[in-house]
Design a protein around this motif. Structure first.
Motif: not given
Length: 143
Positions: A47, A133, A137
């Motif tokens: 990240w 996101e 993920n």
């Protein structure tokens, strides 16, 4: 954002991850502590915004083994000093920790205005898309 304590950073991670899961259409994580933690650490390390939360990053991506990642993920609502969000974790839900939207709110995780507003409450330096996101993920790695 100012300087946040380690606990405040944990609550930021918890709230942001919950928001990201909700935006991805999920409200629960499996009741598999080891697998959830390993996959979350992997998603966290990839990240791009993890450096915004250095104390949380050290605990999550570091090499120390005395921290509890699942506790960090589900730490939301343990302390009233956090930024307000209209949801909280129920760590004891059947099937695994579940995100519950509070009854008195009209929060809609599919409404961009709602998610942007609460993402700013969580952190003014991490955009709503980043939380989505991180959760995406995690979800992709879990399946």
């Amino acid at each position: 954002m100012g300087t946040l304590t380690k606990q405040q950073q944990y609550r930021t991670v918890s709230a942001g991850f919950a928001l990201g899961l909700l935006m991805n259409g999920y409200n629960q994580i499996p009741n598999d502590k080891v697998k959830v933690e390993l996959i979350f650490v992997s998603a966290w390390r990839q990240w791009s915004h993890r450096q915004e939360l250095p104390a949380a990053d050290k605990s999550i991506a570091g090499t120390r083994k005395d921290w509890d990642i699942l506790r960090i993920i589900t730490d939301l609502d343990k302390d009233k000093k956090q930024p307000y969000v209209p949801f909280q974790w129920d760590e004891h839900a059947p099937g695994g920790p579940r995100i519950e939207i509070r009854n008195a709110t009209d929060f809609d995780p599919s409404n961009q205005n709602d998610t942007e507003f609460y993402a700013k409450n969580i952190s003014d330096q991490i955009p709503v898309s980043a939380w989505k996101e991180l959760a995406k993920n995690f979800l992709e790695k879990y399946e």
